[in-house]
Structures are given as structure tokens and as C-alpha cells.
Design a protein around this motif. Structure first.
Motif, PDB file in Angstrom:
ATOM      1  N   LEU A 102      14.129  15.370   0.762  1.00 24.61           N
ATOM      2  CA  LEU A 102      13.908  16.506   1.664  1.00 24.61           C
ATOM      3  C   LEU A 102      12.540  17.160   1.458  1.00 24.61           C
ATOM      4  O   LEU A 102      12.132  17.406   0.328  1.00 24.61           O
ATOM      5  CB  LEU A 102      14.971  17.593   1.435  1.00 24.61           C
ATOM      6  CG  LEU A 102      16.431  17.187   1.563  1.00 24.61           C
ATOM      7  CD1 LEU A 102      17.316  18.428   1.499  1.00 24.61           C
ATOM      8  CD2 LEU A 102      16.671  16.430   2.849  1.00 24.61           C
ATOM      9  N   SER A 103      11.862  17.438   2.576  1.00 25.03           N
ATOM     10  CA  SER A 103      10.649  18.261   2.554  1.00 25.03           C
ATOM     11  C   SER A 103      10.290  18.547   4.004  1.00 25.03           C
ATOM     12  O   SER A 103      10.766  17.862   4.918  1.00 25.03           O
ATOM     13  CB  SER A 103       9.483  17.537   1.872  1.00 25.03           C
ATOM     14  OG  SER A 103       8.948  16.539   2.725  1.00 25.03           O
ATOM     15  N   TYR A 148       0.861  -1.193   0.000  1.00 24.60           N
ATOM     16  CA  TYR A 148       0.000   0.000   0.000  1.00 24.60           C
ATOM     17  C   TYR A 148       0.883   1.223   0.000  1.00 24.60           C
ATOM     18  O   TYR A 148       1.927   1.231   0.642  1.00 24.60           O
ATOM     19  CB  TYR A 148      -0.868   0.054   1.265  1.00 24.60           C
ATOM     20  CG  TYR A 148      -1.874  -1.045   1.359  1.00 24.60           C
ATOM     21  CD1 TYR A 148      -3.102  -0.936   0.723  1.00 24.60           C
ATOM     22  CD2 TYR A 148      -1.588  -2.208   2.076  1.00 24.60           C
ATOM     23  CE1 TYR A 148      -4.026  -1.956   0.806  1.00 24.60           C
ATOM     24  CE2 TYR A 148      -2.506  -3.232   2.161  1.00 24.60           C
ATOM     25  CZ  TYR A 148      -3.724  -3.106   1.521  1.00 24.60           C
ATOM     26  OH  TYR A 148      -4.633  -4.126   1.599  1.00 24.60           O
ATOM     27  N   ARG A 149       0.392   2.257  -0.659  1.00 29.51           N
ATOM     28  CA  ARG A 149       1.158   3.493  -0.692  1.00 29.51           C
ATOM     29  C   ARG A 149       1.385   4.052   0.712  1.00 29.51           C
ATOM     30  O   ARG A 149       2.446   4.540   1.045  1.00 29.51           O
ATOM     31  CB  ARG A 149       0.405   4.526  -1.533  1.00 29.51           C
ATOM     32  CG  ARG A 149       1.315   5.492  -2.219  1.00 29.51           C
ATOM     33  CD  ARG A 149       0.555   6.358  -3.197  1.00 29.51           C
ATOM     34  NE  ARG A 149       0.496   7.758  -2.751  1.00 29.51           N
ATOM     35  CZ  ARG A 149       1.544   8.510  -2.491  1.00 29.51           C
ATOM     36  NH1 ARG A 149       2.766   8.008  -2.592  1.00 29.51           N
ATOM     37  NH2 ARG A 149       1.406   9.766  -2.110  1.00 29.51           N
ATOM     38  N   GLU A 150       0.367   3.932   1.573  1.00 25.84           N
ATOM     39  CA  GLU A 150       0.453   4.527   2.917  1.00 25.84           C
ATOM     40  C   GLU A 150       1.181   3.619   3.904  1.00 25.84           C
ATOM     41  O   GLU A 150       1.318   3.953   5.079  1.00 25.84           O
ATOM     42  CB  GLU A 150      -0.952   4.795   3.492  1.00 25.84           C
ATOM     43  CG  GLU A 150      -1.837   5.703   2.670  1.00 25.84           C
ATOM     44  CD  GLU A 150      -2.372   5.041   1.413  1.00 25.84           C
ATOM     45  OE1 GLU A 150      -2.468   3.781   1.373  1.00 25.84           O
ATOM     46  OE2 GLU A 150      -2.672   5.766   0.438  1.00 25.84           O
ATOM     47  N   ARG A 204       9.211  16.691   9.687  1.00 23.84           N
ATOM     48  CA  ARG A 204       8.331  16.545  10.867  1.00 23.84           C
ATOM     49  C   ARG A 204       8.166  15.071  11.233  1.00 23.84           C
ATOM     50  O   ARG A 204       8.261  14.669  12.386  1.00 23.84           O
ATOM     51  CB  ARG A 204       6.945  17.148  10.575  1.00 23.84           C
ATOM     52  CG  ARG A 204       6.857  18.636  10.837  1.00 23.84           C
ATOM     53  CD  ARG A 204       5.404  19.066  10.944  1.00 23.84           C
ATOM     54  NE  ARG A 204       4.652  18.791   9.720  1.00 23.84           N
ATOM     55  CZ  ARG A 204       4.648  19.601   8.648  1.00 23.84           C
ATOM     56  NH1 ARG A 204       5.334  20.727   8.659  1.00 23.84           N
ATOM     57  NH2 ARG A 204       3.937  19.278   7.579  1.00 23.84           N
ATOM     58  N   PHE A 205       7.929  14.276  10.218  1.00 21.06           N
ATOM     59  CA  PHE A 205       7.718  12.829  10.415  1.00 21.06           C
ATOM     60  C   PHE A 205       8.970  12.211  11.066  1.00 21.06           C
ATOM     61  O   PHE A 205       8.897  11.519  12.082  1.00 21.06           O
ATOM     62  CB  PHE A 205       7.453  12.208   9.038  1.00 21.06           C
ATOM     63  CG  PHE A 205       7.081  10.753   9.006  1.00 21.06           C
ATOM     64  CD1 PHE A 205       8.028   9.769   9.238  1.00 21.06           C
ATOM     65  CD2 PHE A 205       5.786  10.349   8.702  1.00 21.06           C
ATOM     66  CE1 PHE A 205       7.695   8.417   9.170  1.00 21.06           C
ATOM     67  CE2 PHE A 205       5.435   9.000   8.629  1.00 21.06           C
ATOM     68  CZ  PHE A 205       6.405   8.038   8.860  1.00 21.06           C
ATOM     69  N   GLU A 250       2.620  12.862   5.208  1.00 23.81           N
ATOM     70  CA  GLU A 250       1.587  13.658   5.873  1.00 23.81           C
ATOM     71  C   GLU A 250       0.467  12.800   6.448  1.00 23.81           C
ATOM     72  O   GLU A 250      -0.487  13.322   7.019  1.00 23.81           O
ATOM     73  CB  GLU A 250       1.032  14.692   4.894  1.00 23.81           C
ATOM     74  CG  GLU A 250       2.154  15.607   4.480  1.00 23.81           C
ATOM     75  CD  GLU A 250       1.706  16.884   3.800  1.00 23.81           C
ATOM     76  OE1 GLU A 250       0.993  17.667   4.436  1.00 23.81           O
ATOM     77  OE2 GLU A 250       2.086  17.070   2.640  1.00 23.81           O
ATOM     78  N   ASN A 251       0.597  11.504   6.265  1.00 27.08           N
ATOM     79  CA  ASN A 251      -0.466  10.611   6.725  1.00 27.08           C
ATOM     80  C   ASN A 251      -0.202  10.188   8.187  1.00 27.08           C
ATOM     81  O   ASN A 251       0.817   9.577   8.494  1.00 27.08           O
ATOM     82  CB  ASN A 251      -0.473   9.400   5.786  1.00 27.08           C
ATOM     83  CG  ASN A 251      -1.622   8.478   6.060  1.00 27.08           C
ATOM     84  OD1 ASN A 251      -1.867   8.128   7.214  1.00 27.08           O
ATOM     85  ND2 ASN A 251      -2.320   8.081   5.019  1.00 27.08           N
TER      86      ASN A 251
END
Ligand code: GCB
Length: 606
Positions: free
Chosen positions: A420-421, A175-177, A426-427, A384-385
Motif C-alpha cells: 500500500l502507498s 531492470y528495477r523500472e 495512483r498507478f 512513480e516512474n
């Protein structure tokens, strides 16, 4: 690591993994009955045993396993005649038709069990890749997500003397997530890939414990024992006979016993991996372990093992079996693989890219190899999940919970080659703080990427570096990026005053394929690349370790080239059949020289 944190994490974890409790510490030392061996299976690509024709969970699928009451009952499955798979073991290498399979397989195993009064029974899974739903006698026990860490369910009130049947739905769809996400460079081996045990323990038992050498100390150990029942007060003893340590006390109102005391300790190190018998007793429960004591810290760009600066002569390793191919799970596999690393001159292994089986880290303890251990936060996670983050945190919790008493493990890694982002930062910083809250005695790292600031100058300035103790960096100069000679034209800058490990470099070579140093896939190209890389590495001043990619060729669906790759990543220094390629000898020679230069032998800490 404090049990306070342990309980807090434990509470939030159960809410999303559905497993009943964190697994028993040191499962191999408990009173267990293995449920290994042949399990009946049903291959169910459309998950007919789970969903009805409206694709709703039907609630009475294969797990009910009711015998037909009349000949009119419509039953469209039969475990008894559908075939078997061996547990532990991936399904891909056991049956041709499952080689590339990604989906659901149902496993069934029957057993009888007479549980003594006053005892509790757990069913413990070393790992199931990726999503497991577990039923006992038709009743759902729970679920677990994540393919490389243990989980368990209590079955004390559910087990019968005769005719129990365990059914496990194992699903390895990507799964992508998920963690990892859909895109990886390793085989997605599915199944009950590690041991399955029934573990019988006293009503109030030792749930978990940790014992470490105190930071900065040569002879003071400290730790805690956590009972399964918080409300019961018990006398606890921690004994290390050879170190003349015997610490006793009573558990507090949260079922914990904290201890600290001095003893005659010879510290663990690769050249002399001293392990001590440790005996923990709480009421009627006793657990034996073999534990080494050492300290690990950094000072500037140095990594200090027992206070002495070391250079990590490493190699990266995937969890593939040197004896039968497919997922490795046994101590025989662990010994062969780690022996290969030792022969290469290593004092360090990077266990990529997910937690390897417990045999492996225990073997590293007894053979004297330092370990980098990581979770599969790899490449392009859905940053972001929130469920993805919870999943990664949970896998980290389960890895640290299982392995926190292993002296060999010095580094927990939170990620591999992630772009990078802000959301990614944050994650990953959440993961770093989580690791630090669980274990303040080890170092945190990640395999980062580097960036060019001009044509030949590259820099490691990933903002995540601020939060790490040790910087890891993967680079493929000379393979994915230009030709090997480029290594002599580049220079390195590191933004942080921290130790650096080049956590990957390498080139593919098919064993026995020869040519000149510019012909891809030849042993000569790989050998030349290693020579060039090593010359470049020597110019990086904060370099304190390397773990080239990789010890042995390993399976990957991303590698289809016929006659060369045939679904193997060929960056191994050793082929999947155990043959050493030319580059092997180059690295071995570098490690011999480095060992002499670093003078570790002279510095054996007393
Ligand atoms: C990488 C990855 C590793 C791959 C390797 C390769 O950067 O971290 O998982 O297998 O490169 O061979 O491309």
C-alpha cells in the motif's frame, strides 16, 4: 471496447513501444508462413554487437551482417558457426550455458518471399522476453518491450524475393523500472519464446474486431470490425451460420463497422463450452474465428455467469511446459495443463503472473475453463516512474487486444501483492480505468494483501478495492505465517460488498517426501495445510472462488534449497514430473463437494 478508444490508445502506445501497429487480431487464422524452427544465434553478454567500446550504440553491429569485402576487414562474429536455438522456445532450457543467463542473444533467420501485388506482409512475434530489437536486411524495423505479448512490423516495402535476413536482438536483463521489476518468484526465461510468423494480408484488411454477447442479453450479439486503412470504405459482413446471424454494412470514415443483431445462441459455460464459427469479411479479406458468447457481471458478493451465481473452483498456473520443462508455447502443452485442472475439478484457472500464450486461452475456451488473466505488475514496481506506468498500460493493451474475444476470460487482473502507498494507488487506478475503457464487458480484479486489526482478525480494506469488481487476496497462513492450525483461530472481515477470490494459498512439499503434519516440505504438511485452509475458507461469507498456489511445481531462482527445492517452487499439487501429491486429493474432494453445493449442474442456463 470501442475502436475510438482503440485508435487513441494505439497512437500513444506506438510512441513508446516503437512497434508499428497493434498485432493482427487472430494471427493463427491468417495466411501465415511460420518462421519457427532453427535460428542461428550469437550469445553476446557484453552486447558487443550493439555498443562500441565507449558504450555508445554503434549502429553497425551484428545486424548488418555484411560479408567481408576483403580479407583485411575486421569481422568478429559469425552467425553461421555460432550455433542455433529452436524458436519458439526459451534459451535457458535449450543450452546448459544459458540456464541462468540474463542478457543479449542475437537471433538470425533467412528467408525468401514472393509477395503478391496488392498484398501486405507483416512479421509477427508471439512474444520475446524481454526487450527485442528487430532488423530486416540490415535495416532496423523497431523495438518491443514486454515479455509476454505479441508485436509485429510491416515489411511490405522491405522484403526481397531472395535472401532476406531477419536479425533480432533479444535481451532479458532485469531492470528495477521494468514490468516485472527485478524481483520475481519465477524463472526469467529469455528468447523468442512464442511463434514467429510472416503474415500476408490484403492491402486493406481486417485489423481487429470484437464480438460479445450484449450485457444482460441472452441472444443479442454486438461488436465492431476495424479495417487497417481508415480512409477506404468497404462492405463488411459478420456471419455466424449456426446462430443464423448475418450482419452486413459499410465501414464509416474511420474504417469501422459497428454491428448488433439477434440470433439462436446457446451460451458458453464451463459445463458446455459452446463455440460458434464466426466469419468476418471485408472486401477481399476474410477471417474465421471460433467464439463463445456469455455474460459476466457481479451483484453484491455474487459473480454471475449468464445471470447465474457461480463459485470459481480454481487453480493458479505458471506458463511452464508439462512436456519439456521451460516456457510452454504449444497447444499440446496447453491441453495437458488444462486437462490437469479439469481432472482436479476446476472450472477456473488463474493464469499467473503474466499473459500466457494464445494457445492457452483458446484451449480454455474450447475445454470450458474460466480464466483470470494478468499483467506482471508484481510486488515492487517503481510506482512513480511514468515510463513504468506506460509500459504496464501497454502490456495491458496488448493482452486485451489479443484476447478480448475469448469467452473463457472473465477477469483482467491489474496487480499481484503490491504494498500500500499513494503512488501505488495512483498507478493501479490508472490501470483499472484503462482496462475499463478498453473492455466494459469483463470484471477487473487484483491479488491484494490482507491486514490484521487485532491478533486474529484480518481485514481486506485496501483502498484499491473501491475500484475493483472482484477482490482477490493472497494469504499464506500456515506456511510463511505460523503453522497450519492458525487457520482455525483467524476470522475475516471484508470492507467491500463485493465477491472475494482467495487467489493464493499453499505450502511447499517435495513429492515422495513423507513425515508428520508438522514437518516442513513433506506431503503430509501440505495435505494438512489444505485441510485447514479449506475449513477456514468455508467461514468467509463473500468467498466466491479460490485459486490455490499452484497446479505444478515451477522453476524459481529464489528457491535454492538442495535436495528439496533445487530451484523449484514446490507448492505444486503436482510435481514437475507429473506426480500428484497428497494435497491434490484434498482440493479435488473440496471441489466435488462445492460443485454439488452450488448445484451448477442443475443451473445450466438455457
Ligand atoms: C506469492 C506470489 C507468488 C509466489 C508465492 C510463493 O505470494 O504471488 O508469485 O510464487 O507467493 O510461493 O511464495
Amino acid at each position: 471496447m470501442s475502436p475510438n478508444i482503440y485508435s487513441t490508445i494505439f497512437c500513444c502506445i506506438v510512441s513508446f513501444t516503437f512497434a508499428q501497429s497493434l498485432p493482427l487480431q487472430n494471427i493463427g487464422a491468417r495466411q501465415v508462413i511460420p518462421l519457427n524452427g532453427s535460428w542461428n544465434i550469437i550469445i553476446d553478454p557484453y552486447e558487443t554487437g550493439y555498443y562500441n567500446y565507449r558504450y555508445e550504440p554503434s549502429g553497425d553491429g551484428y545486424f548488418k551482417n555484411k560479408k567481408p569485402i576483403t580479407k583485411h576487414d575486421l569481422i568478429e562474429y559469425d552467425f553461421e558457426t555460432s550455433g542455433t536455438l529452436n524458436v519458439p522456445g526459451d534459451w535457458n532450457t535449450q543450452r546448459n550455458e544459458l540456464f541462468l543467463y540474463e542478457g543479449t542473444v542475437w537471433y538470425k533467420r533467412s528467408f525468401d518471399y514472393t509477395l503478391e501485388a496488392g498484398k501486405r506482409l507483416f512479421v509477427h512475434f508471439g512474444a520475446a522476453n524481454y526487450h527485442a530489437i528487430v532488423y530486416l536486411n540490415g535495416e532496423k524495423l523497431g523495438e518491443h518491450i514486454g515479455g509476454f505479448t505479441p508485436f509485429q512490423f510491416e515489411i511490405t516495402d522491405k522484403v526481397q524475393q531472395k535472401g532476406n535476413f531477419l536479425i533480432v536482438k533479444v535481451d532479458n536483463k532485469r531492470y528495477r523500472e521494468a514490468v516485472p521489476t527485478v524481483n520475481t518468484d519465477w524463472w526469467n526465461y529469455g528468447g523468442l519464446t512464442r511463434d514467429v510468423y510472416l503474415a500476408e494480408v490484403p492491402d486493406t484488411h481486417i485489423g481487429d474486431y470484437t464480438i460479445q454477447l450484449e450485457r444482460g442479453s441472452k441472444d443479442r450479439i454486438s461488436g465492431w470490425v476495424q479495417l487497417s486503412n481508415e480512409t477506404v470504405i468497404k462492405n463488411v459482413a459478420v456471419t455466424i451460420p449456426r446462430a443464423k446471424i448475418h450482419l452486413t454494412g459499410r465501414t464509416d470514415a474511420k474504417g469501422r463497422f459497428f454491428f448488433s443483431g439477434k440470433g439462436n445462441i446457446v451460451r458458453w459455460q464451463p459445463e458446455k463450452p459452446e463455440l460458434y464459427d464466426v466469419i468476418i469479411t471485408a472486401g477481399s479479406d476474410t477471417v474465421h474465428d471460433r467464439i463463445g458468447f456469455r455474460t459476466i457481471e457481479t451483484r453484491g458478493t455474487d459473480i454471475l455467469l449468464n445471470g447465474t451465481s457461480i463459485f470459481l473452483r480454481g487453480i493458479s498456473i505458471h506458463e511452464e511446459s508439462p512436456t519439456h520443462g521451460g516456457r510452454a508455447y504449444s497447444s499440446v502443452d496447453a491441453r495437458i495443463t488444462l486437462q490437469r485442472a479439469k481432472e482436479l475439478g476446476c472450472n477456473f484457472v488463474r493464469l499467473a503472473h503474466y499473459p500466457h500464450n494464445e494457445q492457452m486461452v483458446r484451449m480454455a475456451d474450447s475445454m470450458g475453463l474460466l480464466v483470470w488473466s494478468e499483467v506482471p505488475v508484481y510486488w515492487t514496481i517503481t510506482w512513480e516512474n511514468q515510463a513504468t506506468l506506460a509500459n504496464a498500460l501497454n502490456q495491458m493493451t496488448e493482452m486485451i487486444t489479443r484476447d478480448k474475444n475469448r469467452a473463457s476470460i472473465i477477469l483482467w487482473s491489474v496487480a499481484n501483492e503490491t504494498p500500500l502507498s499513494e503512488p501505488r494507488l495512483r498507478f493501479l487506478t490508472s490501470l483499472v480505468s484503462h482496462v475499463k475503457s478498453m473492455d466494459s464487458t469483463r470484471l477487473v480484479t487484483a491479488a491484494l494483501e490482507r491486514h490484521y486489526i487485532d491478533e486474529t482478525t484480518q481485514i481486506i480494506n485496501d483502498p484499491l478495492g473501491n475500484y475493483l469488481d472482484v477482490l482477490g487476496c493472497n494469504e499464506y497462513i500456515g506456511w510463511y505465517e505460523d503453522l497450519p492450525e492458525k487457520t482455525s483461530r483467524v476470522s475475516w472481515k471484508v470492507e467491500y460488498n463485493k465477491p472475494l477470490i482467495i487467489s493464493e494459498f499453499g505450502a511447499d512439499a517435495l513429492y515422495g517426501f513423507h513425515g508428520d503434519t508438522l514437518t516442513r516440505w513433506t506431503e503430509e504438511y501440505q495435505e494438512y495445510l489444505y485441510k485447514q485452509q479449506i475449513a477456514m475458507l468455508k467461514t468467509i461469507s463473500p468467498l466466491r472462488g479460490v485459486s490455490p498456489w499452484i497446479l505444478t511445481d515451477f522453476r524459481s531462482p529464489r528457491r535454492p534449497l538442495p535436495k528439496i527445492q533445487d530451484f523449484y517452487n514446490r507448492k505444486g499439487l503436482i510435481s514437475n514430473n507429473g506426480e500428484k501429491k497428497k494435497a491434490y486429493w484434498i482440493l479435488k474432494q473440496f471441489y466435488e463437494e462445492t460443485q454439488m453445493k452450488w448445484g451448477e449442474k442443475e443451473k445450466i442456463a438455457k
